[in-house]
Design an enzyme around this catalytic site. Structure first.
Site, PDB file in Angstrom:
ATOM      1  N   ARG A   1       1.452  -5.167  13.539  1.00  0.00           N
ATOM      2  CA  ARG A   1       0.991  -4.666  14.834  1.00  0.00           C
ATOM      3  C   ARG A   1       0.773  -5.800  15.829  1.00  0.00           C
ATOM      4  NH1 ARG A   1      -3.165  -0.417  11.983  1.00  0.00           N
ATOM      5  NH2 ARG A   1      -1.551   0.952  11.123  1.00  0.00           N
TER       6      ARG A   1
ATOM      7  N   ARG B   1       2.952   1.586  10.553  1.00  0.00           N
ATOM      8  CA  ARG B   1       2.326   1.860   9.252  1.00  0.00           C
ATOM      9  C   ARG B   1       3.366   1.619   8.165  1.00  0.00           C
ATOM     10  NH1 ARG B   1      -2.405   4.117   7.950  1.00  0.00           N
ATOM     11  NH2 ARG B   1      -2.739   4.632  10.154  1.00  0.00           N
TER      12      ARG B   1
ATOM     13  N   SER C   1      -9.545  -5.827  10.371  1.00  0.00           N
ATOM     14  CA  SER C   1     -10.848  -5.267  10.016  1.00  0.00           C
ATOM     15  C   SER C   1     -11.683  -6.402   9.447  1.00  0.00           C
ATOM     16  CB  SER C   1     -10.709  -4.150   8.978  1.00  0.00           C
ATOM     17  OG  SER C   1     -10.284  -2.950   9.567  1.00  0.00           O
TER      18      SER C   1
ATOM     19  N   ARG D   1       0.844  -1.196   0.000  1.00  0.00           N
ATOM     20  CA  ARG D   1       0.000   0.000   0.000  1.00  0.00           C
ATOM     21  C   ARG D   1       0.881   1.248   0.000  1.00  0.00           C
ATOM     22  NH1 ARG D   1      -4.645  -1.800   4.478  1.00  0.00           N
ATOM     23  NH2 ARG D   1      -5.037  -3.843   3.538  1.00  0.00           N
TER      24      ARG D   1
ATOM     25  N   GLU E   1      -4.839  -1.257  15.568  1.00  0.00           N
ATOM     26  CA  GLU E   1      -5.714  -2.102  14.746  1.00  0.00           C
ATOM     27  C   GLU E   1      -4.908  -3.238  14.113  1.00  0.00           C
ATOM     28  OE1 GLU E   1      -7.426  -2.266  10.357  1.00  0.00           O
ATOM     29  OE2 GLU E   1      -7.350  -0.249  11.214  1.00  0.00           O
TER      30      GLU E   1
END
Length: 419
Positions: free
Chosen positions: A389, A276, A351, A261, A348
């Site tokens: 994470r 990130r 999801s 990404r 996080e």
């Protein structure tokens, strides 16, 4: 993608969804183009019916030897009009298709309404934050001390956000991936896939990443191919343009892939260490199901992802995302946020989302129900889970006072350690 008939019959609902999701789709333009298309289609159908009628008349007159010169002239003119209308329809249908791809999915009724993450709702908390008799270090300090990462060399090789795992860090990363795959295979009855990590534009459009998120994607311009942002993309598209039987449903797949990404919109966000990244590893869960069973499937995927965190005895919370924090394609999403004691915040790691028939319409994935009727099925997915994470939480939770890390025993078989 939403059905144009649904949009036409629920204009204000769709308009509200666009607003609640902070999107900028031009619904009025869409409806205008749709009306043009319907008028052109009406004229086209009328002329085709007229053409068929005259053709039947010509055939009848030929049998009786009557003069058909006038009918032939009329047919020539009608054929030209039909050809012109067909060309116009092709253009308008293309415009309509492009506009439909900009309309977001409709949030489910129980999704909290809000503009951003401040309106998200915590719906579950599991475990307690670990208490330390010393000040816990963050994951980057631990990684440097234990030689688990070499971020400067990773940046030298590729750039910032491309981590280089070293020594035990690389072994732990690999062990995590294998642990999660085997966990979902043995305990949750998934089927494993090893999917391509480079996909075409049609595939990226099928799951809703394109056209909206193209700037967040790594694109190979010469071939117009994309590095995947998640295994959701190739796995969801395995049934594109296919019709399954209801007997084939549900289908449950688990896949590990690296994910890529650009994070074009992440300026100013926390990027320290592994928080990130531009490249990271993730184990993904994807479900295909009948519409009436998708609500149950969403809760099941959530539970499956939670089981991973519970296996490591990590404190976490489940958050229901509000409308403004939902993805473009999602109807409803839960985030799993794990506590990182050294970093001092929740991160996080998963999801879990349901998309209804939104992705199935875009990718043309259908099934034949018990009555023989062909319908679009429902797709769902969730991270089961992403590693960066999760590593942060594990390293920080299981650190010792001297800065060493005593890893959870469930990883021992995957690290080649025998007790």
């Amino acid at each position: 993608m939403l059905d144009i008939k649904f949009i036409r019959n629920n204009i204000e609902l769709v308009r509200q969804a666009i607003s609640n999701k902070n999107e900028k789709a031009d619904l009025d333009k869409l409806l205008e183009i749709d009306e043009q298309r319907r008028q052109l289609q009406f004229e086209f159908d009328y002329l085709k019916a007229h053409q068929n009628s005259v053709s039947a008349l010509i055939a009848q007159k030929k049998k009786t030897g009557e003069n058909i010169e006038n009918e032939l002239k009329a047919m020539t003119k009608t054929a030209e009009e039909i050809k012109a209308l067909s060309a116009q329809l092709s253009i308008v249908n293309g415009e309509l298709e492009k506009l439909l791809l900009t309309i977001p999915n409709i949030p489910q009724e129980d999704v909290p309404v809000g503009k951003d993450e401040s309106a998200n709702k915590i719906i579950k908390i599991w475990g307690e934050p670990k208490q330390f008799s010393f000040t816990p270090k963050d994951h980057l300090e631990l990684a440097i001390q234990n030689k688990l990462l070499d971020l400067p060399r990773g940046a030298k090789i590729s750039g910032s956000g491309f981590p280089l795992y070293t020594g035990e860090g690389a072994r732990i990363e690999r062990a995590l991936i294998n642990f999660m795959l085997e966990f979902h295979l043995q305990k949750h009855n998934y089927t494993e896939l090893m999917a391509p990590v480079i996909v075409n534009r049609k595939t990226m459009t099928g799951t809703g990443q394109l056209p909206k998120l193209e700037e967040d994607m790594y694109r190979i311009e010469k071939d117009d191919l994309f590095l995947i942002p998640t295994a959701e993309v190739p796995v969801t598209n395995i049934f594109a343009d296919e019709v399954l039987s209801y007997k084939d449903l549900p289908q449950k797949f688990v896949a590990y892939t690296p994910c890529f990404r650009r994070e074009a919109g992440s300026y100013g966000k926390e990027t320290k260490g592994l928080q990130r990244l531009h490249q990271f590893n993730k184990v993904e869960l994807v479900h295909f199901t009948e519409p009436e069973k998708s609500a149950e499937a969403l809760e099941q995927i959530l539970s499956d992802a939670e089981d991973i965190l519970q296996a490591f005895n990590l404190h976490y919370r489940v958050v229901a995302l509000c409308t403004g924090d939902l993805s473009f394609a999602s109807q409803k999403t839960y985030d799993l946020e794990v506590w990182a004691p050294g970093t001092g915040k929740y991160l996080e790691v998963s999801s879990v989302s349901t998309f209804g028939e939104f992705q199935a319409r875009r990718a043309n994935i259908r099934y034949k129900d018990k009555t023989g009727k062909v319908k679009h099925l429902h797709t769902l997915n969730g991270s089961g889970v992403a590693t960066p994470r999760l590593l942060i939480a594990i390293w920080e939770t299981y650190q010792q006072e001297d800065g060493t890390i005593k890893l959870p025993a469930v990883l021992d078989p995957f690290l080649g350690i025998t007790i």
